[in-house]
Structures are given as C-alpha cells and as structure tokens.
Design a protein around this motif. Structure first.
Motif, PDB file in Angstrom:
ATOM      1  N   SER A  75       0.614  -1.217  -0.080  1.00  0.00           N
ATOM      2  CA  SER A  75      -0.121   0.077  -0.063  1.00  0.00           C
ATOM      3  C   SER A  75       0.804   1.331  -0.088  1.00  0.00           C
ATOM      4  N   HIS A  76       0.348   2.369  -0.433  1.00  0.00           N
ATOM      5  CA  HIS A  76       1.040   3.476  -0.774  1.00  0.00           C
ATOM      6  C   HIS A  76      -0.166   4.625  -0.523  1.00  0.00           C
ATOM      7  N   LEU A  77       0.354   5.442   0.488  1.00  0.00           N
ATOM      8  CA  LEU A  77      -0.566   6.410   1.159  1.00  0.00           C
ATOM      9  C   LEU A  77       0.076   7.794   1.093  1.00  0.00           C
ATOM     10  N   VAL A  78      -0.477   8.790   0.399  1.00  0.00           N
ATOM     11  CA  VAL A  78       0.044  10.220   0.497  1.00  0.00           C
ATOM     12  C   VAL A  78      -0.923  11.184   1.232  1.00  0.00           C
ATOM     13  N   GLU A  79      -0.561  11.753   2.523  1.00  0.00           N
ATOM     14  CA  GLU A  79      -1.019  12.527   2.929  1.00  0.00           C
ATOM     15  C   GLU A  79      -0.702  13.944   3.120  1.00  0.00           C
ATOM     16  N   PRO A  80      -1.700  15.151   3.141  1.00  0.00           N
ATOM     17  CA  PRO A  80      -1.088  16.366   3.397  1.00  0.00           C
ATOM     18  C   PRO A  80      -0.679  16.429   4.777  1.00  0.00           C
ATOM     19  N   GLN A  81       0.549  17.101   5.153  1.00  0.00           N
ATOM     20  CA  GLN A  81       0.994  17.420   6.457  1.00  0.00           C
ATOM     21  C   GLN A  81       1.812  18.826   6.718  1.00  0.00           C
ATOM     22  N   ALA A  82       1.037  19.761   6.995  1.00  0.00           N
ATOM     23  CA  ALA A  82       1.594  21.155   7.670  1.00  0.00           C
ATOM     24  C   ALA A  82       2.646  21.478   6.349  1.00  0.00           C
ATOM     25  N   GLY A  83       2.134  21.828   5.173  1.00  0.00           N
ATOM     26  CA  GLY A  83       3.024  22.270   4.213  1.00  0.00           C
ATOM     27  C   GLY A  83       4.053  21.158   3.534  1.00  0.00           C
ATOM     28  N   ALA A  84       3.860  20.087   3.751  1.00  0.00           N
ATOM     29  CA  ALA A  84       4.538  18.878   3.421  1.00  0.00           C
ATOM     30  C   ALA A  84       3.705  17.756   3.184  1.00  0.00           C
ATOM     31  N   THR A  85       4.215  16.569   2.778  1.00  0.00           N
ATOM     32  CA  THR A  85       3.617  15.472   2.395  1.00  0.00           C
ATOM     33  C   THR A  85       3.928  14.166   3.598  1.00  0.00           C
ATOM     34  N   ARG A  86       2.926  13.413   3.784  1.00  0.00           N
ATOM     35  CA  ARG A  86       3.620  12.286   4.705  1.00  0.00           C
ATOM     36  C   ARG A  86       3.070  10.997   3.781  1.00  0.00           C
TER      37      ARG A  86
END
Length: 142
Positions: free
Chosen positions: A88-99
C-alpha cells in the motif's frame, strides 16, 4: 500477517508526491530497487490495472491494483503459489509537506517462510523507495 510499514515526511506538495508515485513506468529511473516496469494495460492506474515489476534478488511479479483513492492512496497485490503480497502507498498532506506511508503485508500458507527469507531485503527496498521518492519530489523532478 507478517509485514512492515515505513513513513517519511517529504518537503513537497502531495500532488507532486502522488504524481511521482503513480508514474510507475518511470520507477526504474527514480528507484534503484526497481530494474524494470511493464504496464500490462493502457492509461492511468485504476482498480484492476496490472503491472509487471522486476526487482533485483526477487522473482518477477505481476501486481494488480485492488484499491485506488485518486490523489491519496493505492494498493496492489501480487500472488505466487502459497503467498500473496499486498503493498500500500498512502499520500497525506501534512503542514506544508507530505506524509508518505509505504506498507507491505504477506499472507498465505507460505507467508511465514517467505517473510523469514525476505524481511530484511523488503525493509531495505521499502526504505529505498521512500528515500528515492523523497529525493525526486524535493528536487522537483517530474
């Protein structure tokens, strides 16, 4: 079910990370743990899309997308006798960056033996994939 998960924070917008992640045909240019990729169907990744992946020290595998949340995540699965591998591959926005979270699980009657033989290699490959995508996204590579 044996498996692992690896998360990194990338100093790039989620759209850029997602674009690099789903452009699987260019993975060999960006990720040293991928020798070659052959899409077995046309167009963007969708549920049911199939991709043949060759990686050093691992048997060639065909991966089938089983879940896709556009711009956020995709899951694909590869099966061989006695073993099913899910990545699995998960992209999440995080405070001006990406998790970015990458995870691998293995199931089936041969899973414990397969995991014992490949756990270290799988961990290195997942960590290298995350680091390579981080570098490409932060460098603005498209």
């Amino acid at each position: 079910m044996p498996g692992l998960e690896h998360t990194v924070t990338i100093d790039a917008p989620p759209e850029r990370v997602w674009g690099l992640l789903v452009d699987v045909e260019r993975w060999p240019e960006r990720i040293p743990t991928v020798d070659s990729v052959e899409r077995l169907d046309e167009g963007p990744l969708t549920v049911g899309s199939r991709t043949r992946l060759r990686q050093p020290k691992l048997p060639e595998a065909v991966w089938t997308v089983t879940e896709l949340d556009e711009g956020r995540s995709f899951v694909w699965e590869s099966r061989s006798p006695g073993v099913s591998i899910t990545a699995s591959h998960l992209v999440e926005p995080q405070a001006g960056a990406t998790r970015l979270t990458l995870a691998v699980t293995i199931s089936g009657p041969m899973a414990p033996v397969g995991w014992l033989m490949t756990k270290g290699l799988t961990r290195r490959y997942v960590e290298t994939e995350a680091a390579s995508l981080t570098r490409a996204a932060e460098d603005g590579a498209g």
